[in-house]
Design an enzyme around this catalytic site. Sequence first.
Site, PDB file in Angstrom:
ATOM      1  N   GLY A  35      -3.830  13.615 -18.613  1.00 10.68           N
ATOM      2  CA  GLY A  35      -2.720  13.270 -17.527  1.00 10.68           C
ATOM      3  C   GLY A  35      -3.078  13.144 -16.316  1.00 10.68           C
ATOM      4  O   GLY A  35      -2.233  13.189 -15.474  1.00 10.68           O
ATOM      5  N   SER A  36      -4.513  13.279 -15.983  1.00 14.43           N
ATOM      6  CA  SER A  36      -4.773  13.163 -14.604  1.00 14.43           C
ATOM      7  C   SER A  36      -4.361  11.847 -13.758  1.00 14.43           C
ATOM      8  O   SER A  36      -4.171  11.735 -12.706  1.00 14.43           O
ATOM      9  CB  SER A  36      -6.300  13.490 -14.378  1.00 14.43           C
ATOM     10  OG  SER A  36      -7.072  12.522 -14.611  1.00 14.43           O
ATOM     11  N   MET A 113      -4.206   6.635 -25.873  1.00 14.70           N
ATOM     12  CA  MET A 113      -5.272   6.422 -26.843  1.00 14.70           C
ATOM     13  C   MET A 113      -4.776   5.874 -28.456  1.00 14.70           C
ATOM     14  O   MET A 113      -5.378   6.085 -29.348  1.00 14.70           O
ATOM     15  CB  MET A 113      -5.943   7.810 -27.288  1.00 14.70           C
ATOM     16  CG  MET A 113      -6.675   8.232 -26.099  1.00 14.70           C
ATOM     17  SD  MET A 113      -7.618   7.056 -25.029  1.00 14.70           S
ATOM     18  CE  MET A 113      -8.525   7.922 -23.983  1.00 14.70           C
ATOM     19  N   ARG A 114      -3.508   5.031 -28.475  1.00 17.38           N
ATOM     20  CA  ARG A 114      -3.163   4.415 -29.407  1.00 17.38           C
ATOM     21  C   ARG A 114      -3.210   2.836 -29.112  1.00 17.38           C
ATOM     22  O   ARG A 114      -2.894   2.345 -27.874  1.00 17.38           O
ATOM     23  CB  ARG A 114      -1.744   4.620 -29.667  1.00 17.38           C
ATOM     24  CG  ARG A 114      -1.637   6.311 -29.877  1.00 17.38           C
ATOM     25  CD  ARG A 114      -2.080   6.863 -31.116  1.00 17.38           C
ATOM     26  NE  ARG A 114      -1.969   6.485 -32.224  1.00 17.38           N
ATOM     27  CZ  ARG A 114      -2.411   6.664 -33.332  1.00 17.38           C
ATOM     28  NH1 ARG A 114      -3.560   7.481 -33.341  1.00 17.38           N
ATOM     29  NH2 ARG A 114      -2.249   6.244 -34.717  1.00 17.38           N
ATOM     30  N   HIS A 132      -8.963   1.772 -18.032  1.00 17.09           N
ATOM     31  CA  HIS A 132      -9.900   1.664 -18.979  1.00 17.09           C
ATOM     32  C   HIS A 132     -11.381   2.145 -18.212  1.00 17.09           C
ATOM     33  O   HIS A 132     -11.600   1.717 -17.305  1.00 17.09           O
ATOM     34  CB  HIS A 132     -10.191   0.402 -19.785  1.00 17.09           C
ATOM     35  CG  HIS A 132     -11.308   0.479 -20.854  1.00 17.09           C
ATOM     36  ND1 HIS A 132     -10.948   1.184 -21.843  1.00 17.09           N
ATOM     37  CD2 HIS A 132     -12.608   0.124 -21.128  1.00 17.09           C
ATOM     38  CE1 HIS A 132     -12.033   1.139 -22.741  1.00 17.09           C
ATOM     39  NE2 HIS A 132     -12.999   0.647 -21.972  1.00 17.09           N
TER      40      HIS A 132
HETATM   41  C1  GAR Z   1      -8.918   7.887 -18.592  1.00 19.72           C
HETATM   42  O1  GAR Z   1     -10.374   7.964 -17.966  1.00 19.72           O
HETATM   43  C2  GAR Z   1      -8.995   6.632 -19.098  1.00 19.72           C
HETATM   44  O2  GAR Z   1      -9.673   5.502 -18.340  1.00 19.72           O
HETATM   45  C3  GAR Z   1      -9.100   6.699 -20.520  1.00 19.72           C
HETATM   46  O3  GAR Z   1      -8.778   7.969 -20.882  1.00 19.72           O
HETATM   47  C4  GAR Z   1      -8.830   8.830 -19.787  1.00 19.72           C
HETATM   48  C5  GAR Z   1      -7.399   9.636 -19.410  1.00 19.72           C
HETATM   49  O4  GAR Z   1      -7.537  10.613 -18.446  1.00 19.72           O
HETATM   50  N1  GAR Z   1      -8.533   5.666 -21.216  1.00 19.72           N
HETATM   51  C6  GAR Z   1      -9.056   5.191 -22.095  1.00 19.72           C
HETATM   52  O5  GAR Z   1     -10.243   5.274 -22.799  1.00 19.72           O
HETATM   53  C7  GAR Z   1      -8.228   3.988 -22.759  1.00 19.72           C
HETATM   54  N2  GAR Z   1      -9.011   3.059 -23.518  1.00 19.72           N
HETATM   55  P1  GAR Z   1      -6.306  11.311 -18.231  1.00 19.72           P
HETATM   56  O6  GAR Z   1      -5.563  11.735 -19.257  1.00 19.72           O
HETATM   57  O7  GAR Z   1      -6.933  12.395 -17.358  1.00 19.72           O
HETATM   58  O8  GAR Z   1      -5.565  10.380 -17.241  1.00 19.72           O
END
Ligand code: GAR
Length: 215
Positions: A35-36, A113-114, A132
């Site tokens: 969730g950053s 991630m869904r 992304h």
């Molecule tokens: C992020 O790096 C985002 O780009 C990626 O998940 C991470 C979540 O980080 N998203 C994907 O890969 C979607 N296809 P966070 O939970 O710290 O925001």
Amino acid sequence: MDHSFSSALVSPYVTWDQLQLNKTIKLGVMASGSGSNFEAIAQAINEGKLNGKVEVLIYNNPQAKAKERADKFNIPSVLLNHRNYPHREALDEAIVEVFKAHQVEWVVMAGWMRIITNVLLKAFPEKVINIHPSLLPSFKGINAIEKALKAKVKMTGCTVHLVDLEVDSGPILIQSAVPILPDDTSETLHHRIQIQEHHIITQGIALAVQREKNN
Ligand code: GAR
């Protein structure tokens, strides 16, 4: 090693002054993990950089750290565990119900991630935003950072885009390029990409709102 050249390039070049929104936008955020990016949005709002309010966070994983971050910012959060739904559409129906109950106008997938379905897109047409960790259209789907390392490209980055039905596609709002260093691991590279994500996620939201107004 001198990492000074690893600062990123952001396109298009925008300033926060150019991104000012007249109206406060109501956001619903979806997160699966740390969730950053969600926190970056909440922080930008608190700092007056983005004229918005996060009405609610939806998370799908009971362990998601994003929930703790929501508590810290006094943002309501709702757990919708995907394992409790028979198919993707059923999960999306529940998501739409929560967002509509909170009068959400714009949806942000901040590390969701869904795979989403037309149920969500129809409820929020051209108002679903995703981040992304690659320079799309390169390295779509999961493990984008590992894919970039494996391909031995010299440059990768992150993209904020409007979502359409195809995974990791739809109009690109903003990107930031991050050089890959010779000694990078997926962890070190992801760390530098995330620093850029935390800038462009909020800028991308503002650009999406401006784009909609110009349409
Ligand atoms: C992020 O790096 C985002 O780009 C990626 O998940 C991470 C979540 O980080 N998203 C994907 O890969 C979607 N296809 P966070 O939970 O710290 O925001």
